[in-house]
Design a protein around this motif. Structure first.
Motif, mmCIF file in Angstrom:
data_model
loop_
_atom_site.group_PDB
_atom_site.id
_atom_site.type_symbol
_atom_site.label_atom_id
_atom_site.label_comp_id
_atom_site.label_asym_id
_atom_site.label_seq_id
_atom_site.Cartn_x
_atom_site.Cartn_y
_atom_site.Cartn_z
ATOM 1 N N ALA B 38 0.839 -1.203 0.000
ATOM 2 C CA ALA B 38 0.000 0.000 0.000
ATOM 3 C C ALA B 38 0.872 1.250 0.000
ATOM 4 O O ALA B 38 0.502 2.277 -0.568
ATOM 5 C CB ALA B 38 -0.927 -0.007 1.225
ATOM 6 N N GLY B 39 2.052 1.158 0.627
ATOM 7 C CA GLY B 39 2.956 2.310 0.696
ATOM 8 C C GLY B 39 3.461 2.740 -0.677
ATOM 9 O O GLY B 39 3.443 3.933 -1.006
ATOM 10 N N VAL B 40 3.900 1.774 -1.493
ATOM 11 C CA VAL B 40 4.387 2.124 -2.836
ATOM 12 C C VAL B 40 3.234 2.706 -3.653
ATOM 13 O O VAL B 40 3.397 3.702 -4.371
ATOM 14 C CB VAL B 40 4.996 0.893 -3.553
ATOM 15 C CG1 VAL B 40 5.324 1.219 -5.004
ATOM 16 C CG2 VAL B 40 6.242 0.425 -2.821
ATOM 17 N N ALA B 42 0.741 4.354 -2.456
ATOM 18 C CA ALA B 42 0.509 5.707 -1.949
ATOM 19 C C ALA B 42 1.540 6.679 -2.523
ATOM 20 O O ALA B 42 1.204 7.806 -2.907
ATOM 21 C CB ALA B 42 0.563 5.714 -0.425
ATOM 22 N N ALA B 43 2.802 6.237 -2.602
ATOM 23 C CA ALA B 43 3.856 7.105 -3.137
ATOM 24 C C ALA B 43 3.573 7.469 -4.597
ATOM 25 O O ALA B 43 3.682 8.633 -4.995
ATOM 26 C CB ALA B 43 5.217 6.422 -3.003
ATOM 27 N N LEU B 46 0.666 9.878 -4.653
ATOM 28 C CA LEU B 46 1.073 11.233 -4.251
ATOM 29 C C LEU B 46 1.796 11.935 -5.397
ATOM 30 O O LEU B 46 1.568 13.115 -5.672
ATOM 31 C CB LEU B 46 1.996 11.181 -3.014
ATOM 32 C CG LEU B 46 1.337 10.854 -1.676
ATOM 33 C CD1 LEU B 46 2.387 10.707 -0.580
ATOM 34 C CD2 LEU B 46 0.329 11.937 -1.282
ATOM 35 N N VAL B 51 2.607 15.882 -5.745
ATOM 36 C CA VAL B 51 3.666 15.994 -4.743
ATOM 37 C C VAL B 51 4.978 15.609 -5.426
ATOM 38 O O VAL B 51 5.035 14.603 -6.131
ATOM 39 C CB VAL B 51 3.404 15.047 -3.546
ATOM 40 C CG1 VAL B 51 4.562 15.087 -2.557
ATOM 41 C CG2 VAL B 51 2.112 15.411 -2.852
ATOM 42 N N SER B 52 5.996 16.400 -5.241
ATOM 43 C CA SER B 52 7.314 16.106 -5.786
ATOM 44 C C SER B 52 7.336 15.810 -7.285
ATOM 45 O O SER B 52 7.632 14.701 -7.715
ATOM 46 C CB SER B 52 7.930 14.916 -5.048
ATOM 47 O OG SER B 52 9.281 14.807 -5.415
ATOM 48 N N GLY B 54 9.494 16.541 -9.154
ATOM 49 C CA GLY B 54 10.888 16.267 -9.532
ATOM 50 C C GLY B 54 11.220 14.781 -9.637
ATOM 51 O O GLY B 54 12.292 14.411 -10.120
ATOM 52 N N ILE B 55 10.294 13.913 -9.185
ATOM 53 C CA ILE B 55 10.547 12.474 -9.334
ATOM 54 C C ILE B 55 10.111 12.063 -10.737
ATOM 55 O O ILE B 55 8.946 12.167 -11.083
ATOM 56 C CB ILE B 55 9.748 11.641 -8.297
ATOM 57 C CG1 ILE B 55 10.147 12.026 -6.868
ATOM 58 C CG2 ILE B 55 9.951 10.152 -8.524
ATOM 59 C CD1 ILE B 55 9.359 11.279 -5.788
ATOM 60 N N PRO B 56 11.054 11.604 -11.594
ATOM 61 C CA PRO B 56 10.644 11.160 -12.928
ATOM 62 C C PRO B 56 9.774 9.907 -12.774
ATOM 63 O O PRO B 56 10.192 8.941 -12.143
ATOM 64 C CB PRO B 56 11.969 10.818 -13.615
ATOM 65 C CG PRO B 56 13.055 11.275 -12.694
ATOM 66 C CD PRO B 56 12.477 11.400 -11.330
ATOM 67 N N GLU B 59 11.129 6.493 -13.513
ATOM 68 C CA GLU B 59 12.052 5.908 -12.547
ATOM 69 C C GLU B 59 11.320 5.262 -11.372
ATOM 70 O O GLU B 59 11.870 4.432 -10.670
ATOM 71 C CB GLU B 59 13.028 6.966 -12.031
ATOM 72 C CG GLU B 59 13.937 7.523 -13.098
ATOM 73 C CD GLU B 59 14.768 6.428 -13.768
ATOM 74 O OE1 GLU B 59 15.171 5.482 -13.072
ATOM 75 O OE2 GLU B 59 14.990 6.530 -14.992
ATOM 76 N N MET B 60 10.075 5.691 -11.183
ATOM 77 C CA MET B 60 9.317 5.121 -10.063
ATOM 78 C C MET B 60 9.060 3.637 -10.262
ATOM 79 O O MET B 60 8.758 2.917 -9.313
ATOM 80 C CB MET B 60 7.997 5.859 -9.890
ATOM 81 C CG MET B 60 8.116 6.967 -8.868
ATOM 82 S SD MET B 60 6.580 7.231 -8.019
ATOM 83 C CE MET B 60 7.173 7.465 -6.347
ATOM 84 N N ARG B 62 11.068 1.455 -10.601
ATOM 85 C CA ARG B 62 12.021 0.669 -9.801
ATOM 86 C C ARG B 62 11.379 0.197 -8.498
ATOM 87 O O ARG B 62 11.775 -0.811 -7.944
ATOM 88 C CB ARG B 62 13.245 1.515 -9.434
ATOM 89 C CG ARG B 62 13.937 2.105 -10.612
ATOM 90 C CD ARG B 62 15.131 1.262 -11.004
ATOM 91 N NE ARG B 62 15.622 1.738 -12.288
ATOM 92 C CZ ARG B 62 16.183 0.978 -13.193
ATOM 93 N NH1 ARG B 62 16.301 -0.306 -12.949
ATOM 94 N NH2 ARG B 62 16.606 1.462 -14.309
ATOM 95 N N TYR B 63 10.425 0.979 -8.026
ATOM 96 C CA TYR B 63 9.796 0.645 -6.745
ATOM 97 C C TYR B 63 8.668 -0.364 -6.893
ATOM 98 O O TYR B 63 8.170 -0.873 -5.901
ATOM 99 C CB TYR B 63 9.276 1.912 -6.061
ATOM 100 C CG TYR B 63 10.386 2.773 -5.513
ATOM 101 C CD1 TYR B 63 11.095 2.370 -4.390
ATOM 102 C CD2 TYR B 63 10.738 3.970 -6.121
ATOM 103 C CE1 TYR B 63 12.122 3.131 -3.885
ATOM 104 C CE2 TYR B 63 11.768 4.748 -5.624
ATOM 105 C CZ TYR B 63 12.462 4.324 -4.509
ATOM 106 O OH TYR B 63 13.487 5.085 -4.016
#
Lengths: 188, 162
Positions: B38-40, B42-43, B46, B51-52, B54-56, B59-60, B62-63
């Protein structure tokens, strides 16, 4: 320490409105659901930031990843409140619970570890010229952070299995893990 | 069927063993898996909600591995919990609501990750679309967690015949 625990239990139990709200059919389940949702938010932000420091998804700028952290902090704040609600409702189930003692210890270490990050590494890893690879100090801090938050979850889950029972006559220790004076529940 | 599972050695061990490695460890694993899965989600949500920036987004992806580890950890620990208390879960409608919400959550995640691989696609989503998907993901996972918690309070039969 035991007298401190007794004092703390009395203090927490003295907040009656919270306990009566928590004892309504939906009070406890809602607070618990919120506690789990915000825990996921914390891991999804602080945990992923830790993983980034450890080298996962190196192409994401560390500073950009850090933007998620305040959301995790907000989640932690909400959990502190919902956690206090549990404590004010069933104080003896936590204050004398060894699993709760560990949980508090792990949270404290995680908190001090976070402060250590801001004191030693934050500026270096978020500078415009920062390398995509975090320095070793930051990596150690990230590993400690992940370990502590996982330990917090485990200790939290184990609370149920280490529920304190009333103390036997004469039983005492510096840190009580049984409920002293259970027969005369003076705080109720 | 439930009675047969409940009387099996594995079910009895999971439920009744006093070892901390039995039920307590399985529950802990289920919580850790939940937090990462659930955390990934949520990220990613977001990030979609602005939110942010600047995060490409590419690249997310990877998570997403982290999400899958959490997902499979929970599938495995969930099956163990089900073996321990099959009647308790399967006779509770909220259990099916939880599974449905997880399925919807994973479907949303699949739509997003399909786009994550191709650089311009997700960035070119309109703002309302990003917001809709982000909020839908948050609501779905929040709902799945809530439904999961409620299972402890809403069951009608603990064991077959009880």
């Amino acid at each position: 320490m035991t007298s401190f625990q007794i004092w703390l239990v009395r203090l927490l139990a003295s907040v009656k409105p919270v306990a009566s709200l928590m004892r309504t059919p939906w009070g406890w389940p809602i607070a618990e659901s919120l506690h789990f949702i915000c825990l996921s938010l914390l891991i999804g932000t602080v945990g992923l930031f830790d993983l980034r420091l450890l080298g996962l998804a190196r192409r994401i700028p560390i500073a950009a990843m850090h933007r998620l952290v305040p959301w995790g902090l907000a989640g932690f704040g909400i959990n502190l409140v919902s956690g206090l609600c549990f404590l004010m409702t069933e104080p003896d189930q936590y204050i004398y619970n060894p699993s709760f003692h560990w949980k508090v210890l792990f949270i404290t270490v995680a908190g001090m570890n976070a402060l250590a990050f801001y004191a030693t590494s934050y500026r270096r890893v978020t500078a415009a010229s920062a390398s995509p690879d975090a320095p070793r100090t930051a990596k150690v801090i990230a590993a400690v952070s992940l370990t502590m938050w996982i330990a917090v979850m485990v200790a939290g889950r184990l609370l149920t299995f280490y529920r304190p029972v009333p103390c036997r006559p004469g039983e005492s220790a510096s840190l009580a893990t049984c409920i002293p004076g259970y027969g005369n529940r003076y705080w109720k | 069927m439930f009675r047969w599972i409940e009387s099996s050695a594995l079910s009895v061990w999971t439920r009744e063993s006093t070892s901390v490695l039995a039920y307590p460890a399985i529950l802990s694993a289920h919580t850790i898996g939940m937090a990462f899965a659930a955390g990934v989600n949520a990220a990613i949500a977001l990030r979609l909600l602005g939110v942010s920036p600047g995060i490409p987004l590419v690249e997310m992806c990877r998570y997403t591995r982290v999400l899958w580890i959490g997902f499979w950890l929970n599938a495995a620990s969930g099956v163990m919990l089900l073996i321990a208390y099959p009647t308790k879960a399967m006779t509770n409608p909220i259990f099916y609501l939880k599974l449905t919400l997880i399925a919807i959550g994973m479907a949303i995640f699949a739509v997003v990750t399909r786009q994550l691989g191709r650089e311009p696609a997700l960035e070119s989503w309109t703002l309302p679309k990003k917001r809709f998907v982000g909020i839908a993901a948050l609501v779905t996972w929040g709902g799945a967690i809530t439904a999961g918690r409620l299972l402890a309070y809403t069951y009608r039969h603990l064991f077959a015949g009880s």
